[in-house]
Design a protein around this motif. Structure first.
Motif, PDB file in Angstrom:
ATOM      1  N   HIS A  14       1.116  -1.667  -0.500  1.00 20.37           N
ATOM      2  CA  HIS A  14       0.109  -0.308   0.289  1.00 20.37           C
ATOM      3  C   HIS A  14       1.166   1.068  -0.187  1.00 20.37           C
ATOM      4  O   HIS A  14       0.518   2.009  -0.661  1.00 20.37           O
ATOM      5  CB  HIS A  14      -0.938  -0.110   1.178  1.00 20.37           C
ATOM      6  CG  HIS A  14      -2.057   1.483   1.225  1.00 20.37           C
ATOM      7  ND1 HIS A  14      -2.201   1.845  -0.028  1.00 20.37           N
ATOM      8  CD2 HIS A  14      -2.712   1.581   2.395  1.00 20.37           C
ATOM      9  CE1 HIS A  14      -3.424   2.846   0.243  1.00 20.37           C
ATOM     10  NE2 HIS A  14      -3.725   2.615   1.584  1.00 20.37           N
ATOM     11  N   ASP A  72      -3.719  -2.901  -2.732  1.00 17.63           N
ATOM     12  CA  ASP A  72      -3.711  -4.213  -1.230  1.00 17.63           C
ATOM     13  C   ASP A  72      -3.097  -5.579  -2.331  1.00 17.63           C
ATOM     14  O   ASP A  72      -3.856  -5.664  -3.288  1.00 17.63           O
ATOM     15  CB  ASP A  72      -5.253  -3.982  -0.871  1.00 17.63           C
ATOM     16  CG  ASP A  72      -5.410  -4.938  -0.100  1.00 17.63           C
ATOM     17  OD1 ASP A  72      -4.616  -6.295  -0.146  1.00 17.63           O
ATOM     18  OD2 ASP A  72      -6.048  -4.946   0.631  1.00 17.63           O
ATOM     19  N   GLY A  81      -0.277   1.806  -3.204  1.00 13.14           N
ATOM     20  CA  GLY A  81      -1.280   2.194  -3.422  1.00 13.14           C
ATOM     21  C   GLY A  81      -2.474   0.769  -3.101  1.00 13.14           C
ATOM     22  O   GLY A  81      -3.765   0.935  -3.414  1.00 13.14           O
TER      23      GLY A  81
END
Length: 149
Positions: free
Chosen positions: A55, A61, A59
């Motif tokens: 992340h 997951d 950014g």
């Protein structure tokens, strides 16, 4: 060990340390953290790190990627007991980063001790999310692992 003493890693040998809070339920009737819980700590440390670092970097997951790591092997050398209520610090390092697999070493530390209470081995093999065939480690995961090698 063919006459050689095994040298366990020290806290400083791990590039990343992650704090894990022990729970009342972690202890067994003998008054120490049950052996199966150590494996949960390994899983929590590795995947928590991957989620946070991916992340930070991109950014993303890693649970939403087209490939994910499945646990293919685990192991643990139990050196002394862990107890509740005291946090555990899990030291992480990567001992091998292959095309489609990652081998982690995890040291579990409690208190101020520089020596681990346990040393774990945790192997992720990456598979595609659709047909579960072995696939390369995703680039963002590889980047997240760089500081651990």
């Amino acid at each position: 060990m063919s006459g050689q003493e095994r040298t366990e890693p020290r806290r400083a040998d791990f590039p990343v340390l992650r704090r894990i809070t022990t729970r009342w339920a972690d202890e067994d009737v003998y008054g120490h953290v049950n052996n199966v819980v150590y494996y949960s700590y390994f899983d929590t440390a590795v995947n928590g790190y991957l989620i946070e670092r991916a992340h930070e970097l991109d950014g993303v997951d890693p649970r939403t990627l087209g490939a994910y790591g499945v646990v293919a092997e685990t192991g643990c050398r139990f050196l002394r007991e862990l107890r509740f209520p005291a946090d555990v610090e899990a030291g992480l390092r990567v001992t091998r980063l292959g095309t489609s697999s990652v081998v982690y070493e995890i040291g579990l530390f409690q208190g101020e001790s520089d020596t681990p209470a346990a040393v774990g081995r945790f192997v992720h093999v990456y598979v595609s999310g659709t047909d579960r065939t072995v696939t390369p480690v995703p680039d963002v995961v590889r980047a997240a692992l760089a500081p651990l090698t």
